[in-house]
Design a protein around this motif. Structure first.
Motif, PDB file in Angstrom:
ATOM      1  N   THR A 135      29.717   1.836  -7.238  1.00 31.06           N
ATOM      2  CA  THR A 135      30.929   1.122  -7.620  1.00 31.06           C
ATOM      3  C   THR A 135      32.101   1.722  -6.866  1.00 31.06           C
ATOM      4  N   ALA A 136      33.122   0.942  -6.694  1.00 31.06           N
ATOM      5  CA  ALA A 136      34.347   1.446  -6.074  1.00 31.06           C
ATOM      6  C   ALA A 136      35.542   0.833  -6.777  1.00 31.06           C
ATOM      7  N   GLN A 137      36.632   1.579  -6.815  1.00 31.55           N
ATOM      8  CA  GLN A 137      37.852   1.081  -7.438  1.00 31.55           C
ATOM      9  C   GLN A 137      38.828   0.688  -6.333  1.00 31.55           C
ATOM     10  N   VAL A 138      39.428  -0.464  -6.514  1.00 32.66           N
ATOM     11  CA  VAL A 138      40.349  -1.021  -5.516  1.00 32.66           C
ATOM     12  C   VAL A 138      41.739  -1.041  -6.109  1.00 32.66           C
ATOM     13  N   LEU A 139      42.711  -0.509  -5.390  1.00 34.29           N
ATOM     14  CA  LEU A 139      44.112  -0.556  -5.799  1.00 34.29           C
ATOM     15  C   LEU A 139      44.728  -1.808  -5.196  1.00 34.29           C
ATOM     16  N   LEU A 140      45.200  -2.715  -6.024  1.00 32.66           N
ATOM     17  CA  LEU A 140      45.759  -3.963  -5.544  1.00 32.66           C
ATOM     18  C   LEU A 140      47.150  -3.739  -4.969  1.00 32.66           C
ATOM     19  N   ILE A 141      47.607  -4.628  -4.151  1.00 38.04           N
ATOM     20  CA  ILE A 141      48.891  -4.464  -3.461  1.00 38.04           C
ATOM     21  C   ILE A 141      50.064  -4.624  -4.412  1.00 38.04           C
ATOM     22  N   ASN A 142      49.830  -5.168  -5.605  1.00 38.92           N
ATOM     23  CA  ASN A 142      50.938  -5.311  -6.549  1.00 38.92           C
ATOM     24  C   ASN A 142      50.970  -4.163  -7.573  1.00 38.92           C
ATOM     25  N   ASP A 143      50.132  -3.156  -7.334  1.00 39.16           N
ATOM     26  CA  ASP A 143      50.185  -1.974  -8.198  1.00 39.16           C
ATOM     27  C   ASP A 143      51.366  -1.101  -7.777  1.00 39.16           C
ATOM     28  N   LYS A 144      51.944  -0.418  -8.735  1.00 39.08           N
ATOM     29  CA  LYS A 144      53.158   0.347  -8.446  1.00 39.08           C
ATOM     30  C   LYS A 144      52.896   1.520  -7.498  1.00 39.08           C
ATOM     31  N   ASP A 145      51.655   1.916  -7.365  1.00 39.98           N
ATOM     32  CA  ASP A 145      51.336   3.012  -6.445  1.00 39.98           C
ATOM     33  C   ASP A 145      50.912   2.513  -5.076  1.00 39.98           C
ATOM     34  N   SER A 146      50.961   1.197  -4.858  1.00 42.66           N
ATOM     35  CA  SER A 146      50.487   0.659  -3.597  1.00 42.66           C
ATOM     36  C   SER A 146      51.629   0.479  -2.614  1.00 42.66           C
ATOM     37  N   GLY A 147      51.282   0.608  -1.349  1.00 42.90           N
ATOM     38  CA  GLY A 147      52.253   0.360  -0.284  1.00 42.90           C
ATOM     39  C   GLY A 147      51.528  -0.066   0.960  1.00 42.90           C
TER      40      GLY A 147
END
Lengths: 177, 311
Positions: B169-181
């Protein structure tokens, strides 16, 4: 001739039935058909007189038996159809069957020996015969046959006039009672 | 009675003889349709009786059948209702499968059209339990050669990047997450900025000066500077833009449907990749000057982001 003009034998429906010599009825009927077919080739004038119809009427009123009259008329009519060119068999048969029956029925009720009564009888039966033929042709054959015309009126007069001496002649074939 | 019979016998015989001759005529005569009248009369005489009989039998049979049938109507109704529900369920399953096939087909076509970088299809199997966090879990992991900081995209646009890798499994950080850039630029003006998540469904583009003319609908694409996503890959469009201090406040509508993701593509390369653009005629002067043709893929071995080194 006086014999013809006399009132003659009174017609009694309950008693008197005229009988004829053996074979006379058959011979007269056949001769009527033969003459009708024979004379036809000598001109249209022969169409003025319907010999089979006269024979049917005479024997009908003479025998005064409806059963005999209808069978005699039917036989004569069918033979007349068989001797024609394009008439389906049964057309004249129906008409003469009815005429034979009526003539036999009337023969026992009125005086049919007097020449005038014979003249009138033939006159009316001629037209009635024509009406039956016209209705049969219209219903079954889809032909527009006339019910009454001037030509038919003249034909009926001729036929009725011819019937008086003819009936007097046929009276000689009666077997004396 | 005998007197009556004997009185009417001649009339009956007359009728019989006349009818017999009429039938004889009907046998000989043919009507309008070349059918003998005797046959026509026989059919006309029998047909109403047949119709009446058929009508009677159908009424009686229908009444009996209705009575008998009514007794089983309830059970059959229940059976058919159950069957209908099952069919509806099956229909929904088939519709879902058809939609999935369509999505996968689109993804496959996208992957086949862009062979510059390896891609791995993955299914979204879950999301974060934290409502303030915008992350996803996909059904690919370390065993599928996934690594942290690999980009995740769909044919419509970018989705996010892998921040955690587990065996399967892998976790994906979406672009609308506050930690994303994500490094971005305007497709038309080529003005650079950064698309950063704010926790809201729509990310924002930052570091765009107020002098820059930005309108709603302007396309925003990746700059490729973060070495995660290929350059000029769709991020989204400008939803709204208003002056701010010190930079404009620009809300971005992502191209990818971040709230309805079911299948995604993982970019298996951590090298800078530029997707090929559609071939266009090259100017003779430019080609003579030795400039490379537009859209030609180029790969650099130097890694700009040490944290993204393959493990």
């Amino acid at each position: 001739m006086g014999y013809m003009l006399n009132v003659g034998e009174r017609s009694d429906p309950n008693v008197e039935v005229h009988k004829f010599y053996s074979g006379a009825v058959l011979a007269v009927c056949l001769l009527a058909l033969v003459f009708q077919a024979f004379l036809h080739k000598y001109g249209r004038w022969s169409e003025l007189i319907d010999l089979p119809l006269l024979v049917t009427i005479y024997f009908g009123v003479s025998r005064r038996n409806p059963v005999t009259g209808l069978f005699l008329g039917g036989t004569i009519g069918i033979l007349q159809d068989a001797l024609s060119h394009d008439n389906p068999i049964g057309m004249y048969g129906i008409a003469k069957t009815i005429i034979g029956y009526l003539a036999s029925s009337i023969g026992g009720r009125i005086d049919t020996e007097h020449p005038l009564s014979r003249f009138a009888l033939v006159f009316f039966f001629f037209h009635f015969h024509q009406i039956i033929l016209a209705i049969t042709q219209r219903v079954l054959l889809n032909h527009s046959a006339p019910l009454f015309t001037l030509r038919l009126f003249l034909d009926s007069l001729m036929t009725a006039a011819f019937a008086v001496p003819l009936f007097a002649l046929l009276d000689r074939l009666r077997r004396p009672s | 009675m005998i007197d009556t019979y004997s009185r009417h016998r001649p009339l009956a015989l007359l009728a019989i003889v006349v009818v017999a001759q009429v039938l004889l005529l009907a046998f000989q005569i043919k009507g309008e349709h070349d059918v003998r009248m005797i046959r026509y009369w026989a059919v006309a005489l029998v047909t109403p009786l047949e119709r009446a009989g058929t009508w009677s039998f159908s009424k009686v049979g229908g009444a009996w059948g209705g009575y008998v049938g009514l007794r089983n109507a309830r059970a059959e109704n229940e059976r058919m209702r159950t069957e209908l529900d099952q069919l509806r369920l099956r229909n929904r399953e088939l519709e879902s499968q058809a939609a999935e096939v369509q999505r996968l087909s689109t993804a496959l076509n996208f992957r086949n059209a862009h062979t510059e970088a390896g891609m791995l299809a993955a299914q979204v199997i879950g999301s974060s339990a934290d409502p303030t966090s915008h992350t996803l879990f996909i059904n690919r992991g370390e065993h599928d050669r996934l690594r942290v900081n690999m980009g995740v995209v769909t044919p419509d646009g970018i989705v996010g990047k892998i921040v955690e890798v587990l065996p399967n499994t892998a976790q994906v950080l979406l672009i609308n997450d506050k930690d994303s850039g994500v490094g971005a630029l305007f497709s038309a003006s080529r003005t650079h900025g950064v698309v950063r998540g704010s926790g809201d469904p729509e990310p924002r583009m930052e570091y765009v000066v107020n002098d820059e003319k930005v309108q709603a609908g302007d396309a925003i694409v990746t700059s490729g500077e973060d070495r995660i996503f290929p350059k000029d890959f769709p991020i989204g469009t400008v939803e709204s833009a208003k002056p701010g201090s010190p930079f404009q406040v620009i809300r971005v509508q992502p191209s990818a449907r971040l709230d309805r993701l079911e299948e995604v593509l993982v970019l298996l390369t951590q090298q800078e990749v530029v997707f090929k653009k559609p071939e266009v005629p090259v100017a003779a002067g430019a080609e003579a000057a030795g400039e490379p043709a537009a859209g030609a893929p180029r790969a650099k071995t130097a890694m700009a982001n040490p944290s993204a080194a393959p493990q």
